[in-house]
Design an enzyme around this catalytic site. Structure first.
Site, PDB file in Angstrom:
ATOM      1  N   HIS A 171       0.888  -1.213  -0.132  1.00 26.37           N
ATOM      2  CA  HIS A 171       0.043  -0.025   0.129  1.00 26.37           C
ATOM      3  C   HIS A 171       0.830   1.271   0.090  1.00 26.37           C
ATOM      4  O   HIS A 171       1.906   1.170   0.650  1.00 26.37           O
ATOM      5  CB  HIS A 171      -0.779   0.131   1.145  1.00 26.37           C
ATOM      6  CG  HIS A 171      -1.882   1.037   1.485  1.00 26.37           C
ATOM      7  ND1 HIS A 171      -1.628   2.112   1.763  1.00 26.37           N
ATOM      8  CD2 HIS A 171      -3.343   0.807   1.241  1.00 26.37           C
ATOM      9  CE1 HIS A 171      -3.109   2.917   2.005  1.00 26.37           C
ATOM     10  NE2 HIS A 171      -3.804   1.995   1.439  1.00 26.37           N
TER      11      HIS A 171
ATOM     12  N   CYS B 149      -4.557   2.491  -3.569  1.00 22.72           N
ATOM     13  CA  CYS B 149      -3.337   3.111  -3.151  1.00 22.72           C
ATOM     14  C   CYS B 149      -2.511   2.020  -3.270  1.00 22.72           C
ATOM     15  O   CYS B 149      -1.529   1.884  -2.310  1.00 22.72           O
ATOM     16  CB  CYS B 149      -3.671   3.349  -1.750  1.00 22.72           C
ATOM     17  SG  CYS B 149      -4.967   4.676  -1.350  1.00 22.72           S
TER      18      CYS B 149
ATOM     19  N   LYS C 211     -10.343  -0.825  10.111  1.00 26.99           N
ATOM     20  CA  LYS C 211     -10.686  -1.925   9.387  1.00 26.99           C
ATOM     21  C   LYS C 211     -11.103  -3.232   9.986  1.00 26.99           C
ATOM     22  O   LYS C 211     -11.272  -4.270   9.446  1.00 26.99           O
ATOM     23  CB  LYS C 211      -9.211  -2.226   8.487  1.00 26.99           C
ATOM     24  CG  LYS C 211      -9.026  -1.077   7.626  1.00 26.99           C
ATOM     25  CD  LYS C 211      -8.077  -1.570   6.503  1.00 26.99           C
ATOM     26  CE  LYS C 211      -7.417  -0.214   5.919  1.00 26.99           C
ATOM     27  NZ  LYS C 211      -8.039   0.215   4.783  1.00 26.99           N
TER      28      LYS C 211
ATOM     29  N   ASP D 223       2.715  -4.795   7.969  1.00 29.15           N
ATOM     30  CA  ASP D 223       1.570  -4.315   8.101  1.00 29.15           C
ATOM     31  C   ASP D 223       0.474  -5.257   7.859  1.00 29.15           C
ATOM     32  O   ASP D 223       0.279  -5.911   7.089  1.00 29.15           O
ATOM     33  CB  ASP D 223       1.582  -3.402   6.488  1.00 29.15           C
ATOM     34  CG  ASP D 223       0.416  -2.739   6.147  1.00 29.15           C
ATOM     35  OD1 ASP D 223      -0.534  -2.855   6.781  1.00 29.15           O
ATOM     36  OD2 ASP D 223       0.376  -2.029   5.144  1.00 29.15           O
TER      37      ASP D 223
ATOM     38  N   GLN E  86      -4.855  -5.301   6.582  1.00 29.85           N
ATOM     39  CA  GLN E  86      -5.489  -6.354   6.016  1.00 29.85           C
ATOM     40  C   GLN E  86      -5.861  -7.601   6.611  1.00 29.85           C
ATOM     41  O   GLN E  86      -6.813  -8.175   6.449  1.00 29.85           O
ATOM     42  CB  GLN E  86      -5.473  -6.311   4.401  1.00 29.85           C
ATOM     43  CG  GLN E  86      -5.818  -4.745   3.659  1.00 29.85           C
ATOM     44  CD  GLN E  86      -6.936  -4.217   3.720  1.00 29.85           C
ATOM     45  OE1 GLN E  86      -8.099  -5.244   4.078  1.00 29.85           O
ATOM     46  NE2 GLN E  86      -7.170  -3.319   3.180  1.00 29.85           N
TER      47      GLN E  86
END
Ligand SMILES: Cc1ncc(COP(=O)(O)O)c(C=O)c1O
Lengths: 149, 410
Positions: B127, B368, B230, B204, B207
Site C-alpha cells: 500500500h 492506493c 478495518k 503491515d 488487512q
C-alpha cells in the site's frame, strides 16, 4: 427507472463506444493534457484556432471511463466553429449544469451536452465529465505547449 | 425445521446497524470492507458511552472521571496486547492508524538505525502507506529502497526477496495481506529470512488482522501496524506494536504533553514507553472503541471468521469466473477475502457507479497500490472484499449487478 439509467443514456454510451473527433491531428495550435491521477484517466486534447480565434479543428486521444470519454467527444463536436470566448462561456454554463441542480441552464447553448444534466446526482463522477473541459481551457490559456508541427 | 442459514454468522448481521438500510432503493450490499469495515453496535455504544458518561482526559487528573477514562484507555491497551500476544502492554502504542504507525517507525527507527547506503526492503504489492514513508526516509538518510517483485499471479517472488536481502538490509517492511489482490504473504518465514540477514521486520497487518490471528511472538516480527477502522473499530485510531528492546532505544518523533515527565526550558525528561510515543491527547474514545472491537472479534473467533471468509471467497471466485468477460486480476496461491477484477469494455469507475445503483458497494480505483496496477498494466480495477457480515446472497447480488452493467454496455 434505475439511477444509473440517468447517467448512462444512449447518447453517452454511444459516444463512449465510438468517440467522435478521436485521434492526433497533423497540426494544432493549442493542446493540453487532461489527467486525473486518482482515476487513471488520461487524455490529450488538440485545438486548431484560426487568426480570428475561432476553433477550426478539435480532437483528442487517451483513455478513461465512459463518462470522461463521452463528455470529451460530445464537447469537441460542439466547439467547432466557436470563438474561444464562446468556448469559455460554454464551459461556465456546462460547469454550472453538472454541479448545480438548481441552475437554470441555457439548453440551446448546451445542445447534446444536456445529456449530462443529471450528473450532479453522482458527485464522484462530476470530475469525469469536466476533465477535458479543464484541458480545453488550459490549452486556450496556453498552459501547455502550443505546437505547430 | 428451518434450513441452516447460508451464513453461519448470520445473526451477526443484526449487530451491524449500517446494513439495515437501502441505497437507491436497493438493500445495501457492502463489499468494501477492505477500505473500511462496518461497525458493530457494541463498538458504536462504547464510543457513545465514553462521551456520554466519562468524557474526561487521561493521565492528568485526580478526579473520578479522569481516573475512569485512564483505566478504560489502559484496559484497551491490554486488550490489544492480548490480541496480538505481545509480551508487554507498553509495546502497544496508540497511533492514528497504520499510516501513522509506519511513519513513526520510519522516522524514529530510521533516525536510530538507518543511514546512508543502508537498505530498506519492501515488496511490489505494498500500500502507498508502506512505500512513501520509506521514500521520505531515503531522502532524509541516503538509504537505498529496494523492492522485491511479485510474480504475475500476485504472489511475492520469494527467490527475488531472498536475493534482495543482504548485509546492508536494515529493515524489511511487508504487508501480511495485499489490499489490492488479497495475497497472503508468509510473514513468519519472511521474518526468519530477514532476521538471518540481520534486518528488523515491520508487518503491515491492516488487512490481515480483521481476517486472521496475528501473534507477534509467534511471527517474531519487530514491528506490526494496524488500523482500528478495518477491524470493526473507529477511524482515527490504530496501533504500532514494537519489541521492547527496539522501542526503548528509539527516539521520540513528536513532542508535547503526555510524552514527558518534566519540562524546563533547559532540560526535558521524556516519559516511559508507551507514552513517549503518544504526544498530546490521544483519541481516547477511539482506543476504547478499538478495544471493544477486538473483544468482538474474539467473541466471534478467528476460526469462525476464517471458515466463513474462505467459503465466501470460494463462492465469489467461482461466480465471478463464470461470467463471460470478467477477468480476475491476480490469482495468488494464498488469498484472503479480497478480489480485484476487470469487466471487458467497462471501466472500473463506470462499473462502480452502476453497481452502486444496484445497492452494491465496491471499490473502483488503484487501491492506493499503484505499483500493483502498473504490474498488470491497468490504471484501476474493481475490487470486492468480504467480511463476516457478508452472505452468499451478497455475492449473488454482485454477480447480478455485473450482468446488469454488461447489458447497459452491451
Ligand atoms: C495494506 C494496507 N496498509 C495500510 C493501509 C493504510 O491504512 P490507514 O489509511 O488506516 O492508515 C491500508 C488501508 O487502506 C491497507 O490496506
Amino acid at each position: 427507472m434505475n439511477l444509473s439509467d440517468d447517467l448512462y443514456q444512449e447518447i453517452i454510451l454511444d459516444h463512449s463506444r465510438h468517440p467522435r473527433r478521436y485521434g492526433c491531428p497533423l497540426d494544432h495550435t493549442h493542446c493540453a493534457e487532461g489527467k486525473n491521477p486518482l482515476c487513471g484517466d488520461e487524455y490529450q486534447v488538440y485545438l486548431t484556432l484560426d487568426d480570428e480565434g475561432v476553433v477550426r479543428d478539435a480532437s483528442f486521444e487517451g483513455s478513461g471511463c465512459a463518462i470522461s470519454k463521452a463528455s470529451t467527444s460530445l464537447m469537441l463536436e460542439q466547439l467547432i466553429g466557436k470563438h474561444h470566448e464562446e468556448v469559455r462561456a460554454l464551459f461556465v454554463t456546462f460547469h454550472d449544469m453538472v454541479t448545480n441542480p438548481e441552475a437554470d441552464h441555457d439548453a440551446t447553448a448546451l445542445g447534446k451536452l444536456a445529456a449530462f444534466s443529471g450528473i450532479w446526482k453522482f458527485p464522484s463522477r462530476v470530475k469525469c465529465a469536466i476533465l477535458c473541459w479543464h484541458a480545453v481551457r488550459n490549452a486556450l490559456d496556453g498552459h501547455t505547449t502550443a505546437s505547430t508541427e | 425445521m428451518t434450513p441452516p442459514p447460508d451464513n453461519p454468522l448470520l445473526d451477526l448481521r443484526d449487530r451491524f446497524p449500517c446494513l439495515d438500510q437501502t441505497v437507491h432503493g436497493k438493500p445495501l450490499t457492502y463489499l468494501d470492507t477492505a477500505a473500511t469495515a462496518l461497525k458493530p453496535t457494541c463498538v458504536i455504544e462504547s464510543l457513545a458511552h465514553h462521551y456520554r458518561l466519562v468524557s474526561a482526559n487521561i493521565h492528568r487528573g485526580v478526579h473520578t472521571l479522569s481516573e475512569r477514562a485512564t483505566a478504560d484507555f489502559e484496559r484497551a491497551r491490554t486488550t490489544v496486547q492480548t490480541h496480538l500476544n505481545a509480551a508487554h502492554s507498553h509495546e502497544i502504542i496508540f497511533t492514528s492508524g497504520t499510516t501513522d504507525s509506519i511513519n513513526l517507525v520510519a522516522q524514529s527507527y530510521g533516525q536510530l538505525a538507518i543511514g546512508a547506503g543502508d537498505e530498506i526492503l519492501i515488496t511490489e504489492m505494498e500500500h502507498h502507506s508502506n512505500i512513501v514513508p520509506w521514500q521520505l526516509l531515503r531522502e532524509r538518510s541516503g538509504a537505498v529502497l529496494r523492492v522485491a517483485p511479485m510474480l504475475d499471479n500476485g504472489d511475492l517472488d520469494r527467490d527475488a526477496f531472498r536475493a534482495a536481502l543482504n548485509a546492508r538490509t536494515r529493515l524489511v517492511a511487508v504487508t501480511a495481506v495485499s489490499n489490492a489482490l488479497g495475497t497472503v504473504n508468509p510473514v513468519a518465514e519472511l521474518t526468519r529470512e530477514a532476521h538471518a540477514a540481520g534486518a528488523v521486520v515491520l508487518v503491515d497487518a491492516a488487512q490481515a488482522l480483521p481476517l486472521q490471528a496475528m501473534d507477534v511472538q509467534a511471527l517474531d516480527c519487530d514491528f506490526l501496524a494496524f488500523s482500528g477502522h478495518k477491524v470493526f473499530g473507529p477511524t482515527g485510531i490504530g496501533v504500532l506494536y514494537g519489541k521492547n528492546d527496539l522501542l526503548k532505544a528509539m527516539p521520540p518523533v513528536k513532542g508535547g504533553g503526555d510524552m514527558i515527565l518534566s519540562v524546563t526550558f533547559d532540560q526535558t525528561t521524556y516519559n516511559e514507553l508507551p507514552h513517549i510515543f503518544e504526544a498530546g491527547t490521544a483519541h481516547i474514545a477511539g482506543a476504547i472503541g478499538l478495544g471493544r472491537a477486538l473483544e468482538f472479534v474474539n467473541a466471534v473467533g478467528y476460526p469462525a471468521i476464517e471458515a466463513h471468509e474462505s467459503a465466501l471467497l470460494d463462492h465469489a471466485l467461482t461466480a465471478l469466473q463464470a461470467i463471460d468477460g470478467v477477468r480476475l486480476v491476480g490469482t495468488p496461491a494464498q488469498r484472503k477475502g479480497i478480489v480485484s477484477f476487470l469487466v471487458d469494455a467497462i471501466h472500473p469507475h463506470d462499473l462502480g457507479t452502476i453497481l452502486d445503483g444496484e445497492g452494491v458497494a465496491i471499490r473502483a480505483g488503484h487501491h492506493c497500490a499503484q505499483p500493483v496496477m502498473a504490474h498488470y498494466g491497468v490504471a484501476a480495477t474493481a475490487r470486492a472484499s468480504f467480511s463476516i457480515y457478508n452472505t452468499r446472497d451478497d455475492v449473488d447480488r454482485l454477480v447480478a449487478a455485473i450482468r446488469a452493467a454488461q447489458e447497459i454496455f452491451a
